[in-house]
Design an enzyme around this catalytic site. Structure first.
Site, mmCIF file in Angstrom:
data_model
loop_
_atom_site.group_PDB
_atom_site.id
_atom_site.type_symbol
_atom_site.label_atom_id
_atom_site.label_comp_id
_atom_site.label_asym_id
_atom_site.label_seq_id
_atom_site.Cartn_x
_atom_site.Cartn_y
_atom_site.Cartn_z
ATOM 1 N N SER A 49 0.826 -1.213 0.000
ATOM 2 C CA SER A 49 0.000 0.000 0.000
ATOM 3 C C SER A 49 0.861 1.264 0.000
ATOM 4 C CB SER A 49 -0.915 0.011 1.226
ATOM 5 O OG SER A 49 -1.724 -1.132 1.236
HETATM 6 N N1 SAH Z 1 -1.499 -3.740 3.154
HETATM 7 C C1 SAH Z 1 -0.743 -4.621 2.278
HETATM 8 C C2 SAH Z 1 -1.281 -4.667 0.875
HETATM 9 C C3 SAH Z 1 -2.575 -5.205 0.730
HETATM 10 S S1 SAH Z 1 -3.049 -5.478 -0.953
HETATM 11 C C4 SAH Z 1 0.671 -4.117 2.145
HETATM 12 O O1 SAH Z 1 0.907 -2.934 2.424
HETATM 13 O O2 SAH Z 1 1.540 -4.875 1.711
HETATM 14 C C5 SAH Z 1 -4.456 -6.463 -0.590
HETATM 15 C C6 SAH Z 1 -4.162 -7.868 -0.197
HETATM 16 O O3 SAH Z 1 -5.405 -8.504 0.086
HETATM 17 C C7 SAH Z 1 -3.508 -8.706 -1.290
HETATM 18 O O4 SAH Z 1 -2.349 -9.297 -0.785
HETATM 19 C C8 SAH Z 1 -4.566 -9.756 -1.625
HETATM 20 O O5 SAH Z 1 -4.010 -11.010 -1.988
HETATM 21 C C9 SAH Z 1 -5.332 -9.850 -0.323
HETATM 22 N N2 SAH Z 1 -6.703 -10.370 -0.397
HETATM 23 C C10 SAH Z 1 -7.638 -10.172 -1.361
HETATM 24 N N3 SAH Z 1 -8.786 -10.792 -1.021
HETATM 25 C C11 SAH Z 1 -8.575 -11.412 0.173
HETATM 26 C C12 SAH Z 1 -9.373 -12.225 1.019
HETATM 27 N N4 SAH Z 1 -10.643 -12.538 0.729
HETATM 28 N N5 SAH Z 1 -8.819 -12.686 2.171
HETATM 29 C C13 SAH Z 1 -7.528 -12.371 2.502
HETATM 30 N N6 SAH Z 1 -6.746 -11.618 1.721
HETATM 31 C C14 SAH Z 1 -7.244 -11.142 0.573
#
Ligand code: SAH
Length: 216
Positions: A63
């Site tokens: 993010s």
């Molecule tokens: N905050 C994190 C980035 C998040 S991006 C950072 O700074 O690195 C969003 C993440 O949510 C991704 O890794 C994606 O794989 C995950 N994601 C998407 N749907 C999801 C679900 N249903 N359960 C768990 N994770 C999920």
């Protein structure tokens, strides 16, 4: 920390403070103690302290710093709390939450196994030991350790998954990006009168929440 990273981090923090995305000293301390360059792939190291999301693996992104500081500040984390995070990604936001809860615990659920591995490695490098990274569909929450004082969803939801509202403690706060192509950051509180919206700010873009209560 290497000097080039230290300088870039100072510049980033100044920018975030001037633009009012970073206001809380404790969150600033977390940014200083949880180096973002430990959470990006080697190809992105030069950009680790840019105020930009960066590619990690599997078409996902770490993010944007301004978004992480905004969400973290709104969630008003206290020492000792139990937190649920949905969407671990690189583990950077996870580590910031873990820093702020101190003796508390962060449960972080990630749906992609490659990212679970990546986040665990990154967290281990920093010696973070109050985080449990779980490979699962976070749209159904993680009922085993509920209720949670705070819940953070870091992927875009069309609507907030009901299981997550169920797993929030009374008085607890939940933050999530809600919407389709563009999202609003929404901060909700569970009160005796039901779920109340505390804050709402539009024009954010996150990757979609997948899974049972995610994007159809
Ligand atoms: N905050 C994190 C980035 C998040 S991006 C950072 O700074 O690195 C969003 C993440 O949510 C991704 O890794 C994606 O794989 C995950 N994601 C998407 N749907 C999801 C679900 N249903 N359960 C768990 N994770 C999920």
């Amino acid at each position: 920390m290497e000097k080039k990273y230290q300088t870039a981090l100072n510049d980033l923090i100044n920018y975030l403070k001037n633009s009012r995305f970073l206001n809380d000293k404790k969150v600033e301390d977390a940014f200083r103690n949880i180096p973002r360059h430990e959470f990006v792939p080697s190809s992105e190291l030069d950009y680790a302290y840019y105020n930009e999301p960066l590619p990690i693996k599997k078409n996902q992104t770490i993010s944007q710093p301004a978004v992480v500081s905004r969400m973290t500040e709104w969630l008003d984390i206290k020492q000792g709390q139990k937190i649920l995070e949905i969407g671990t990604g690189s583990g950077w936001q996870t580590a910031i939450l873990s820093y702020l809860v101190g003796q508390g615990t962060v449960y972080s659920v990630e749906i992609k196994s490659e990212l679970v591995k990546f986040a665990r490695e990154n967290l281990e490098k920093l010696g973070v030991d109050n985080v449990d990274v779980i490979l699962s569909d976070g749209s159904i929450g993680y009922s085993k350790a509920s209720p949670y004082d705070r819940i953070m969803i870091t992927a875009a939801c069309t609507e907030i998954p009901l299981p997550l509202l169920d797993q929030l403690a009374d008085g607890g706060l939940l933050i999530a990006p809600v919407g389709d192509s563009s999202q609003s950051l929404v901060l909700l509180q569970k009160t005796k009168k039901g779920i109340v919206e505390i804050k709402n700010e539009s024009h954010y873009v996150f990757v979609p929440l997948l899974g049972k209560f995610g994007k159809k």
